[in-house]
Design an enzyme around this catalytic site. Structure first.
Site, PDB file in Angstrom:
ATOM      1  N   ARG A 112       0.813  -1.379  -0.172  1.00 49.51           N
ATOM      2  CA  ARG A 112      -0.032  -0.104   0.144  1.00 49.51           C
ATOM      3  C   ARG A 112       1.024   1.246  -0.009  1.00 49.51           C
ATOM      4  O   ARG A 112       0.286   2.572  -0.088  1.00 49.51           O
ATOM      5  CB  ARG A 112      -0.839   0.133   1.238  1.00 49.51           C
ATOM      6  N   LYS A 116       2.123 -17.668   8.316  1.00 50.90           N
ATOM      7  CA  LYS A 116       1.453 -17.855   9.444  1.00 50.90           C
ATOM      8  C   LYS A 116       1.264 -16.265  10.112  1.00 50.90           C
ATOM      9  O   LYS A 116       1.821 -15.320   9.762  1.00 50.90           O
ATOM     10  CB  LYS A 116       2.356 -18.835  10.446  1.00 50.90           C
ATOM     11  N   HIS A 120       7.861 -21.736   8.514  1.00 48.21           N
ATOM     12  CA  HIS A 120       9.292 -21.618   8.083  1.00 48.21           C
ATOM     13  C   HIS A 120       9.847 -22.744   8.882  1.00 48.21           C
ATOM     14  O   HIS A 120      11.068 -23.165   8.227  1.00 48.21           O
ATOM     15  CB  HIS A 120       9.640 -20.308   8.076  1.00 48.21           C
ATOM     16  N   LYS A 130      13.478 -25.783   7.598  1.00 43.92           N
ATOM     17  CA  LYS A 130      14.846 -25.865   8.146  1.00 43.92           C
ATOM     18  C   LYS A 130      15.506 -27.268   7.950  1.00 43.92           C
ATOM     19  O   LYS A 130      14.903 -28.338   8.237  1.00 43.92           O
ATOM     20  CB  LYS A 130      14.999 -25.526   9.677  1.00 43.92           C
ATOM     21  N   ASP A 143       1.979 -17.295  18.492  1.00 45.01           N
ATOM     22  CA  ASP A 143       3.046 -17.053  17.484  1.00 45.01           C
ATOM     23  C   ASP A 143       4.144 -18.253  17.425  1.00 45.01           C
ATOM     24  O   ASP A 143       4.574 -18.427  16.405  1.00 45.01           O
ATOM     25  CB  ASP A 143       3.950 -15.809  18.102  1.00 45.01           C
ATOM     26  N   HIS A 202       5.254 -23.616  15.179  1.00 43.61           N
ATOM     27  CA  HIS A 202       6.606 -24.055  15.246  1.00 43.61           C
ATOM     28  C   HIS A 202       6.879 -25.127  16.156  1.00 43.61           C
ATOM     29  O   HIS A 202       7.092 -26.348  15.744  1.00 43.61           O
ATOM     30  CB  HIS A 202       7.713 -23.181  15.504  1.00 43.61           C
ATOM     31  N   LYS A 225      10.956 -15.846  24.940  1.00 42.06           N
ATOM     32  CA  LYS A 225      11.680 -14.675  24.568  1.00 42.06           C
ATOM     33  C   LYS A 225      12.646 -14.104  25.691  1.00 42.06           C
ATOM     34  O   LYS A 225      12.235 -14.437  26.678  1.00 42.06           O
ATOM     35  CB  LYS A 225      10.919 -13.676  23.682  1.00 42.06           C
TER      36      LYS A 225
HETATM   37  C1  BG6 Z   1       8.717 -16.246  13.680  1.00 38.89           C
HETATM   38  C2  BG6 Z   1       8.176 -15.717  15.158  1.00 38.89           C
HETATM   39  O1  BG6 Z   1       7.516 -17.286  13.144  1.00 38.89           O
HETATM   40  O2  BG6 Z   1       9.443 -17.115  14.274  1.00 38.89           O
HETATM   41  C3  BG6 Z   1       9.106 -14.872  15.783  1.00 38.89           C
HETATM   42  O3  BG6 Z   1       6.948 -14.773  14.881  1.00 38.89           O
HETATM   43  C4  BG6 Z   1      10.170 -16.026  16.238  1.00 38.89           C
HETATM   44  O4  BG6 Z   1       8.542 -14.399  17.188  1.00 38.89           O
HETATM   45  C5  BG6 Z   1      10.828 -16.519  14.854  1.00 38.89           C
HETATM   46  O5  BG6 Z   1      11.328 -15.036  16.898  1.00 38.89           O
HETATM   47  C6  BG6 Z   1      11.745 -17.783  15.072  1.00 38.89           C
HETATM   48  O6  BG6 Z   1      12.509 -18.184  13.795  1.00 38.89           O
HETATM   49  P1  BG6 Z   1      13.903 -18.444  13.820  1.00 38.89           P
HETATM   50  O7  BG6 Z   1      13.822 -19.032  12.538  1.00 38.89           O
HETATM   51  O8  BG6 Z   1      14.582 -17.484  13.923  1.00 38.89           O
HETATM   52  O9  BG6 Z   1      14.119 -19.510  14.838  1.00 38.89           O
END
Ligand code: BG6
Length: 482
Positions: A41, A152, A182, A186, A239, A244, A336
């Site tokens: 945008r 996501k 993602h 890996k 998140d 993950h 975190k």
């Molecule tokens: C993301 C989350 O999908 O994955 C983040 O939104 C997180 O909060 C991140 O830090 C971690 O991914 P990676 O590949 O850095 O371990």
């Protein structure tokens, strides 16, 4: 590489700069016939997106002249007023396709705020239908393929995920849909499959008969500063845990697939998620980071309410009601601003039925065998076992076998590179199936609906003390040291 037009929604955002432009360059840099149309945008034009992308590539370590040449050759931009009014996108796409270079193939990549997904997907689907691009029963599409890639989070609970799946399926076939997690891209996460199913030695021990407990830890040192607009409405459960960590859990606990393809693997993941009991608040602990190491607390970040109850840490114990895993706790833990950045799957095996020896270290029983699969950093694994400590008597000492991925193969490629190549080649194995996404939400519904109060923990620690009550295999105070 299959020629295609990669339409990147959210091209002006953070994910595009940090991950997607470098991954596009590394995956398709040399390929002719791959063009990128950025959509946003912001008031950008072709020159601006080329500059921004070239800058992002240089940041990620790519030579400036290569970055510049690729950006100028590959990137264009379409500005929209709203993400469900896509006229300018289709006009621009038609213009690029007129050269025939991309052979009519399109990948639509949605790196957008989740609230915009239904509108964008509907607008894309209507366009496909209006242009007779809908695939037939076998998935064959006249005049080139269309694939839809969705970042996501896919929904925010079970109901919203179901609604989103309904919108997706109204316009696209499941085979065209690539829900991104993602972590699945890996290399070391995929290695879990090889580790489990190419090595009969471990697989024969991989059940309640020999495994005492499994722990999945994703410890991060980063925080939510600067991302509060996204993170504060979401929290760690949505998140990280629902996607993950749940993917790591599913790959660890699933049965061997009949075939190593998308159907085979995703069916087994869905099956084990379906057998997983809904999590209960008594077996979960939430945390929120306080200040420390000279940094402010979560509740002090710009855009966060001082009394925010958003969790930046979560630990949840899961139980799988199937023949293989009945009675074995799987504890998922992530947060975190923890002490170290580290992702591990820790499998603790049962001790021998009779203990004949004392440990040299503390005079008590020898340690159980523990397999630690390290997914990042320093990818590899470590298996601990006991040997006789030198000297008279039979005291034991714990030692390790170590495998280091980088020593053997060098550094693994970035997850997004793998995933973008798979989109181009039409392989959905490393993407999340509709039903799998819904099952992953179902498990956490009781927690998402409960009034959970996060415990405070100081920056640079392993999270709230309270999490210890979930009974971690390793001492949570020093979980990753030798
Ligand atoms: C993301 C989350 O999908 O994955 C983040 O939104 C997180 O909060 C991140 O830090 C971690 O991914 P990676 O590949 O850095 O371990």
């Amino acid at each position: 590489m299959t020629p295609h037009l990669f339409v990147l929604f959210g091209a002006t955002g953070d994910l595009a700069a940090k991950k997607l432009f470098p991954a596009l360059y590394r995956s398709f840099g040399d390929a002719s016939g791959v063009r990128v149309l950025g959509v946003g945008r912001s008031d950008w034009d072709d020159a601006k997106i080329q500059d921004e992308a070239a800058g992002a590539l240089v940041e990620s370590g790519i030579e400036e002249s290569d970055a510049r040449a690729w950006a100028d050759k590959t990137l264009t931009y379409a500005r929209v007023e709203a993400y469900d009014e896509l006229g300018p996108v289709f006009d621009r796409a038609d213009e690029i396709e007129a050269s025939g270079e991309t052979e009519g193939n399109r990948a639509y990549y949605l790196a957008l705020p989740p609230s915009t997904f239904p509108g964008t997907i509907t607008a894309l689907g209507d366009h496909e239908a209006d242009n007779d691009r809908a695939p037939n029963e076998d998935g064959h599409q006249e005049g080139g393929w269309t694939r839809l890639v969705i970042e996501k989070p896919f929904g925010s609970d079970l109901e919203s995920a179901r609604e989103l799946n309904a919108v997706v399926h109204e316009h696209f076939r499941e085979k065209q849909v690539y829900r991104i997690d993602h972590f699945l891209g890996k290399e070391t996460v995929q290695n879990l499959l090889v580790f489990r199913f190419a090595n009969a030695m471990f697989e024969s021990l991989w059940s309640r008969s020999h495994v005492e407990a499994v722990e999945i830890v994703v410890a991060e040192t980063n925080d939510a500063e600067g991302r509060a607009g996204y993170f504060d409405g979401v929290g760690t459960m949505r998140d990280m845990i629902q996607n993950h960590l749940t993917q790591l859990f599913a790959l660890t606990a699933m049965e061997p697939p009949a075939r190593l393809d998308a159907d085979g693997i995703r069916r087994e993941k869905t099956k084990v998620l379906t057998s997983t009991r809904a999590a209960s608040p008594e077996h979960a602990v939430y945390g929120q980071y306080g200040a420390g190491e000279g940094k402010e607390a979560y509740a002090e970040h710009e855009g966060v309410d001082a009394d925010s109850k958003t969790e930046t840490f979560a630990a949840v114990q899961l139980h799988v009601d199937n023949w293989r895993w009945q009675g074995v706790p799987f504890t998922l833990r992530t947060g975190k601003r923890l002490k170290e950045r580290l992702t591990e799957i820790i499998v603790t095996f049962r001790r021998p039925p009779v203990s004949l020896f004392n440990s040299a270290k503390d005079g008590c029983e020898p340690s159980p065998n523990v397999l630690r699969i390290r997914l990042q950093p320093d990818e590899g694994f470590r298996l601990s076992f006991d040997v006789k400590a030198p000297g008279s008597g039979f005291s034991t000492s714990t030692q390790h076998f170590d495998f280091d991925y980088a020593d053997a193969f060098g550094d693994p490629p970035d997850a997004y590179e793998t995933l973008l190549r798979d989109v181009a080649s039409g392989d959905t194995t490393l993407f999340v199936h509709a039903e799998e996404a819904e099952q992953a939400w179902r498990i956490y519904e009781p927690l998402l609906n409960a009034d959970m109060t996060p415990e405070a923990y100081a920056t640079g620690t392993w999270g709230p003390q309270e999490a210890e009550r979930l009974g971690f295999t390793l001492d949570p105070a020093t979980p990753y040291s030798d």
